[in-house]
Design a protein around this motif. Structure first.
Motif, PDB file in Angstrom:
ATOM      1  N   ASP A 127     128.280  31.540  25.833  1.00 24.78           N
ATOM      2  CA  ASP A 127     129.138  30.357  25.946  1.00 24.78           C
ATOM      3  C   ASP A 127     128.300  29.167  25.515  1.00 24.78           C
ATOM      4  O   ASP A 127     127.929  29.056  24.363  1.00 24.78           O
ATOM      5  CB  ASP A 127     129.728  30.210  27.348  1.00 24.78           C
ATOM      6  CG  ASP A 127     128.707  30.489  28.458  1.00 24.78           C
ATOM      7  OD1 ASP A 127     127.519  30.176  28.267  1.00 24.78           O
ATOM      8  OD2 ASP A 127     129.113  31.003  29.512  1.00 24.78           O
ATOM      9  N   ALA A 128     127.978  28.254  26.419  1.00 25.14           N
ATOM     10  CA  ALA A 128     127.014  27.202  26.077  1.00 25.14           C
ATOM     11  C   ALA A 128     125.617  27.798  25.991  1.00 25.14           C
ATOM     12  O   ALA A 128     124.748  27.304  25.279  1.00 25.14           O
ATOM     13  CB  ALA A 128     127.051  26.080  27.105  1.00 25.14           C
ATOM     14  N   TYR A 129     125.401  28.871  26.739  1.00 21.38           N
ATOM     15  CA  TYR A 129     124.106  29.537  26.813  1.00 21.38           C
ATOM     16  C   TYR A 129     124.253  31.006  26.420  1.00 21.38           C
ATOM     17  O   TYR A 129     125.346  31.482  26.122  1.00 21.38           O
ATOM     18  CB  TYR A 129     123.536  29.451  28.232  1.00 21.38           C
ATOM     19  CG  TYR A 129     123.455  28.062  28.798  1.00 21.38           C
ATOM     20  CD1 TYR A 129     122.368  27.243  28.521  1.00 21.38           C
ATOM     21  CD2 TYR A 129     124.470  27.564  29.613  1.00 21.38           C
ATOM     22  CE1 TYR A 129     122.277  25.965  29.043  1.00 21.38           C
ATOM     23  CE2 TYR A 129     124.398  26.275  30.140  1.00 21.38           C
ATOM     24  CZ  TYR A 129     123.304  25.486  29.847  1.00 21.38           C
ATOM     25  OH  TYR A 129     123.225  24.222  30.364  1.00 21.38           O
ATOM     26  N   VAL A 130     123.148  31.713  26.483  1.00 20.76           N
ATOM     27  CA  VAL A 130     123.131  33.170  26.357  1.00 20.76           C
ATOM     28  C   VAL A 130     122.641  33.706  27.696  1.00 20.76           C
ATOM     29  O   VAL A 130     121.570  33.315  28.159  1.00 20.76           O
ATOM     30  CB  VAL A 130     122.174  33.616  25.232  1.00 20.76           C
ATOM     31  CG1 VAL A 130     122.107  35.131  25.155  1.00 20.76           C
ATOM     32  CG2 VAL A 130     122.606  33.028  23.899  1.00 20.76           C
ATOM     33  N   ARG A 185     119.328  33.063  31.881  1.00 19.27           N
ATOM     34  CA  ARG A 185     120.053  32.398  30.802  1.00 19.27           C
ATOM     35  C   ARG A 185     119.044  31.758  29.846  1.00 19.27           C
ATOM     36  O   ARG A 185     117.981  31.281  30.249  1.00 19.27           O
ATOM     37  CB  ARG A 185     121.033  31.393  31.383  1.00 19.27           C
ATOM     38  CG  ARG A 185     120.731  29.975  31.157  1.00 19.27           C
ATOM     39  CD  ARG A 185     121.632  29.032  31.890  1.00 19.27           C
ATOM     40  NE  ARG A 185     120.975  27.732  31.922  1.00 19.27           N
ATOM     41  CZ  ARG A 185     121.335  26.718  32.675  1.00 19.27           C
ATOM     42  NH1 ARG A 185     122.347  26.861  33.510  1.00 19.27           N
ATOM     43  NH2 ARG A 185     120.687  25.582  32.634  1.00 19.27           N
ATOM     44  N   PHE A 186     119.420  31.745  28.560  1.00 14.90           N
ATOM     45  CA  PHE A 186     118.578  31.182  27.504  1.00 14.90           C
ATOM     46  C   PHE A 186     119.383  30.132  26.739  1.00 14.90           C
ATOM     47  O   PHE A 186     120.620  30.189  26.695  1.00 14.90           O
ATOM     48  CB  PHE A 186     118.146  32.275  26.517  1.00 14.90           C
ATOM     49  CG  PHE A 186     117.340  33.383  27.140  1.00 14.90           C
ATOM     50  CD1 PHE A 186     115.960  33.400  27.045  1.00 14.90           C
ATOM     51  CD2 PHE A 186     117.974  34.428  27.811  1.00 14.90           C
ATOM     52  CE1 PHE A 186     115.218  34.419  27.619  1.00 14.90           C
ATOM     53  CE2 PHE A 186     117.237  35.453  28.385  1.00 14.90           C
ATOM     54  CZ  PHE A 186     115.860  35.449  28.291  1.00 14.90           C
ATOM     55  N   LEU A 204     122.819  18.460  25.015  1.00 14.36           N
ATOM     56  CA  LEU A 204     123.868  19.204  24.326  1.00 14.36           C
ATOM     57  C   LEU A 204     123.913  20.673  24.697  1.00 14.36           C
ATOM     58  O   LEU A 204     124.810  21.395  24.250  1.00 14.36           O
ATOM     59  CB  LEU A 204     123.681  19.084  22.795  1.00 14.36           C
ATOM     60  CG  LEU A 204     123.782  17.689  22.193  1.00 14.36           C
ATOM     61  CD1 LEU A 204     123.702  17.757  20.684  1.00 14.36           C
ATOM     62  CD2 LEU A 204     125.070  16.990  22.601  1.00 14.36           C
ATOM     63  N   ASP A 205     122.947  21.146  25.477  1.00 14.56           N
ATOM     64  CA  ASP A 205     122.901  22.595  25.736  1.00 14.56           C
ATOM     65  C   ASP A 205     124.031  23.083  26.633  1.00 14.56           C
ATOM     66  O   ASP A 205     124.243  24.287  26.772  1.00 14.56           O
ATOM     67  CB  ASP A 205     121.531  23.018  26.293  1.00 14.56           C
ATOM     68  CG  ASP A 205     121.263  22.478  27.693  1.00 14.56           C
ATOM     69  OD1 ASP A 205     122.017  21.583  28.136  1.00 14.56           O
ATOM     70  OD2 ASP A 205     120.305  22.931  28.331  1.00 14.56           O
ATOM     71  N   LYS A 206     124.805  22.156  27.208  1.00 21.58           N
ATOM     72  CA  LYS A 206     125.949  22.557  28.042  1.00 21.58           C
ATOM     73  C   LYS A 206     127.239  22.700  27.232  1.00 21.58           C
ATOM     74  O   LYS A 206     128.267  23.084  27.773  1.00 21.58           O
ATOM     75  CB  LYS A 206     126.177  21.528  29.158  1.00 21.58           C
ATOM     76  CG  LYS A 206     125.025  21.414  30.148  1.00 21.58           C
ATOM     77  CD  LYS A 206     125.346  20.351  31.188  1.00 21.58           C
ATOM     78  CE  LYS A 206     124.185  20.150  32.150  1.00 21.58           C
ATOM     79  NZ  LYS A 206     124.470  19.068  33.121  1.00 21.58           N
ATOM     80  N   CYS A 207     127.172  22.378  25.933  1.00 24.94           N
ATOM     81  CA  CYS A 207     128.381  22.390  25.101  1.00 24.94           C
ATOM     82  C   CYS A 207     128.658  23.800  24.583  1.00 24.94           C
ATOM     83  O   CYS A 207     127.857  24.354  23.825  1.00 24.94           O
ATOM     84  CB  CYS A 207     128.226  21.424  23.932  1.00 24.94           C
ATOM     85  SG  CYS A 207     129.712  21.328  22.902  1.00 24.94           S
ATOM     86  N   PRO A 208     129.801  24.396  24.955  1.00 23.68           N
ATOM     87  CA  PRO A 208     130.097  25.774  24.563  1.00 23.68           C
ATOM     88  C   PRO A 208     130.862  25.902  23.242  1.00 23.68           C
ATOM     89  O   PRO A 208     131.572  26.886  23.023  1.00 23.68           O
ATOM     90  CB  PRO A 208     130.948  26.268  25.737  1.00 23.68           C
ATOM     91  CG  PRO A 208     131.683  25.050  26.181  1.00 23.68           C
ATOM     92  CD  PRO A 208     130.783  23.865  25.918  1.00 23.68           C
ATOM     93  N   ALA A 209     130.748  24.922  22.365  1.00 23.93           N
ATOM     94  CA  ALA A 209     131.460  24.978  21.082  1.00 23.93           C
ATOM     95  C   ALA A 209     131.094  26.254  20.323  1.00 23.93           C
ATOM     96  O   ALA A 209     129.946  26.691  20.333  1.00 23.93           O
ATOM     97  CB  ALA A 209     131.116  23.749  20.245  1.00 23.93           C
ATOM     98  N   LYS A 210     132.075  26.827  19.643  1.00 29.08           N
ATOM     99  CA  LYS A 210     131.838  28.060  18.886  1.00 29.08           C
ATOM    100  C   LYS A 210     130.803  27.835  17.796  1.00 29.08           C
ATOM    101  O   LYS A 210     129.943  28.672  17.546  1.00 29.08           O
ATOM    102  CB  LYS A 210     133.153  28.542  18.268  1.00 29.08           C
ATOM    103  CG  LYS A 210     133.012  29.822  17.461  1.00 29.08           C
ATOM    104  CD  LYS A 210     134.358  30.287  16.928  1.00 29.08           C
ATOM    105  CE  LYS A 210     134.215  31.581  16.135  1.00 29.08           C
ATOM    106  NZ  LYS A 210     135.515  32.069  15.626  1.00 29.08           N
TER     107      LYS A 210
END
Length: 484
Positions: free
Chosen positions: A8-11, A70-71, A254-260
Motif C-alpha cells: 500500500d503506502a509501504y511494503v 514494514r519497509f 510522503l511515505d504514507k501515500c498509497p498512490a499506485k
C-alpha cells in the motif's frame, strides 16, 4: 514457505512467521535497508558533535507486537529478489489507491519524453532523471493523464507550484480548467498569495481544495490533516526535485501515500551528503535517464572559459570556500570584466543571464548596469527587514530597494517581461538555477566557481528546447553562449 506481501503506502509482511522459518532472510533484509550515514562519519572524523545525526538510517520498522515488518515502498524490488532467491513463494497483495478519472490531454511529446512516460507507467515507481529543459513537468503531467488517476504533484517552492498549475491549464497540454485544480499551501494558502501569483486570474479557488490534479507544497503535506485529504484519493504521486527527499526531515512526509504510481523527477537525484539511498528506498531505483543529446530540439550552448587573473590569498585555501566567494564577489576587476562582457552582448540585442553567489554582487552589478542605461531585473532570495537594516556593507539605496523587494513578484515579472523581451539583463542567485524557464535567454555568465551539477543547471537556462512554435513567437534562435 509462502510469504504474503502487502503493498500500500509501504511494503509489509508477517515478521514473526518469517523470523521463525528463515531468520537469515530477515537479517539480510534488515541489512539491505540499513544505511550508514555519511554525515555522521564525516562529523565524527572532524571531532564535531553528532547528537542530531544517527549513525545508521533504517528504512524498515517492526511493529510493537513483533508481528509485522514494514519497509518503505522503494525497497519492494530488492525484497522480492532476495526472498525469491531463498526459494520463498511470494503472494503480493496490492492495496494501493486507484481512482480512475478522464483527462483530455493534447500533449505532443518528444521521442525522449514518450520513453520516460512509458517506462514510468510500466514500472509504477522509481526516479526519472532528466537534464534542464527536458520538460520534466510535461512528463509528470502526461504520466498523470495516461494513468487516468487523480494526480498529486508535490513541490518545494511556490514559484514551481505556479509553474505546474500554469502548465496544467495550457490548452496544448492537459487543457484543465481551474475547477480541475486543487492543492494546499503556497499559493493556495491565502487569497493574497494567489492573486500575487495570478494577477490576471483565474480567481482564487480556496485552500485545501481537491481536484483532478492537486499541486501541494511538501511542507503542507507534513500535517496529518492534509495527508487525510489527499493521500486516500490520489492514485499518481509525482515528486518534483526529488533530490531534496534525501533530507531526513522531509523523507517521511510522503511515505504514507498509497498512490499506485509513485514517481520522482530530478535533474540529478545524487546529493552532496551522499544520502540518495533515502530517495531510492522511498521512491524506488533510477528507472530512466534522459541524456542531454536525446533532446533533439535543444540548442547546446558554447561554453567560454574566461580568465580573470584573480589571485587572492584565499584562492588556494580549499578549506574555506565562504571566504573565497566573499572576496571574489567584491573584486572590482572581476566585476568590471562581467560588466564589459554583458555590455558586449546586449549591444548585439542578446538577453543576458548573470549568476552570482552573493546578494552584494547582485546589487552592485545591478547598480552599475542600470547606470549604463540597461533594463535590469533581479532575482534573489528574500531578506528579513532586520538583516537589511543591519547590513553595514549595503548602500542606503540598496536597502531601500530590498525592503520593497519580493522574490515571488520578481520571478513572475521576469517570466512575463522576458517572454516579451522587455529587459536586457537578469541577475540571479541560486534562486534562478532551477525553475527559471525562459526561452529568450541568449547568453549566460557564471561568476563563481561551482560544481558540475549546478553549472549544468545554469547552462540549461540558455539551452532551452526550441521548436517551430517558439521560432514563430521569438524568431530563429542562434547558438546560445555561456561565460564561466
Amino acid at each position: 514457505m509462502k510469504v504474503v506481501i502487502t503493498v500500500d503506502a509501504y511494503v509489509s509482511f508477517n515478521y514473526k512467521k518469517l523470523l521463525k522459518d528463515d531468520r537469515r532472510a530477515i537479517n539480510k533484509l534488515k541489512k539491505l535497508c540499513t544505511h550508514s550515514n555519511p554525515t555522521f562519519h564525516r562529523m565524527s572524523r572532524m571531532g564535531l558533535p553528532t547528537d542530531n545525526e544517527p549513525e545508521f538510517y533504517e528504512t524498515f520498522k517492526i511493529s510493537n507486537c513483533k508481528k509485522q515488518i514494514r519497509f518503505t515502498r522503494g525497497c519492494l524490488p530488492r525484497i522480492r529478489k532476495l526472498l525469491k532467491k531463498r526459494n520463498h513463494t511470494l503472494v503480493t497483495k496490492y492495496e494501493r489507491v486507484e481512482k480512475e478519472v478522464e483527462y483530455n490531454s493534447n500533449t505532443k511529446l518528444r521521442k525522449d519524453q514518450k520513453k520516460a512516460v512509458r517506462i514510468s507507467i510500466k514500472k509504477k515507481q522509481g526516479v526519472v532523471r532528466g537534464p534542464c529543459s527536458s520538460g520534466k513537468s510535461v512528463i509528470g503531467l502526461e504520466i498523470i493523464a495516461q494513468t487516468k488517476q487523480v494526480g498529486l504533484v508535490v513541490v518545494w517552492e511556490k514559484i514551481h507550484q505556479v509553474q505546474w498549475i500554469k502548465e496544467a491549464l495550457r490548452n496544448d497540454l492537459l487543457n484543465l480548467t481551474i475547477e480541475d485544480i486543487g492543492g494546499a499551501g503556497g499559493v493556495f494558502a491565502t487569497k493574497k498569495a494567489w492573486n500575487e501569483s495570478f494577477p490576471e486570474g483565474p480567481a482564487y479557488p480556496g485552500n485545501k481544495k481537491v481536484g483532478k490534479l492537486n499541486v501541494c507544497m511538501v511542507q503542507s503535506l507534513r500535517t496529518q490533516a492534509n495527508q487525510d485529504i489527499y493521500f486516500p484519493i490520489c492514485g499518481t504521486l509525482i515528486a518534483d526535485e526529488v533530490q531534496r527527499y534525501g533530507a531526513a526531515s522531509f523523507n517521511g512526509s510522503l511515505d504514507k501515500c498509497p498512490a499506485k504510481y509513485r514517481i520522482g523527477l530530478s535533474a540529478d537525484e545524487k546529493r552532496k551528503d551522499g544520502k540518495e539511498f533515502l530517495i531510492y528506498d522511498l521512491f524506488g531505483k533510477l528507472i530512466h535517464i534522459i541524456p542531454n543529446d536525446a533532446i533533439d530540439s535543444r540548442i547546446p550552448a558554447k561554453v567560454n572559459l574566461v580568465l580573470t587573473n584573480y589571485d587572492g590569498d584565499d584562492y588556494d585555501d580549499t578549506s574555506d570556500n565562504t571566504e573565497l566567494l566573499y572576496n571574489m564577489a567584491r573584486d572590482k576587476k572581476r566585476n568590471k570584466l562581467i560588466i564589459n562582457r554583458t555590455l558586449k552582448k546586449t549591444k548585439k540585442k542578446k538577453i543576458v543571464l548573470i549568476f552570482v553567489e552573493r546578494r552584494y554582487q547582485a546589487l552592485y552589478l545591478r547598480e552599475k548596469l542600470l547606470k549604463k542605461k540597461l533594463r535590469v531585473k533581479l532575482l534573489v532570495g528574500n531578506v528579513t527587514k532586520k538583516e537589511i537594516l543591519d547590513n553595514e556593507e549595503w548602500k542606503e539605496e540598496w536597502k531601500e530597494f530590498m525592503l520593497a523587494y519580493s522574490a515571488d513578484k520578481a520571478f513572475f515579472d521576469i517570466i512575463n517581461t522576458g517572454n516579451n523581451k522587455e529587459f536586457d539583463v537578469c541577475i540571479t542567485s541560486r534562486k534562478g538555477i532551477a525553475g527559471l524557464s525562459l526561452k529568450t535567454f541568449d547568453h549566460g555568465i557564471c561568476t563563481i566557481p561551482i560544481n558540475v551539477q549546478d553549472f549544468n543547471q545554469m547552462k540549461g537556462r540558455v539551452e532551452r528546447a526550441y521548436d517551430e512554435l517558439l521560432e514563430k513567437l521569438f524568431g530563429k534562435k542562434k547558438k546560445p553562449t555561456i561565460d564561466c
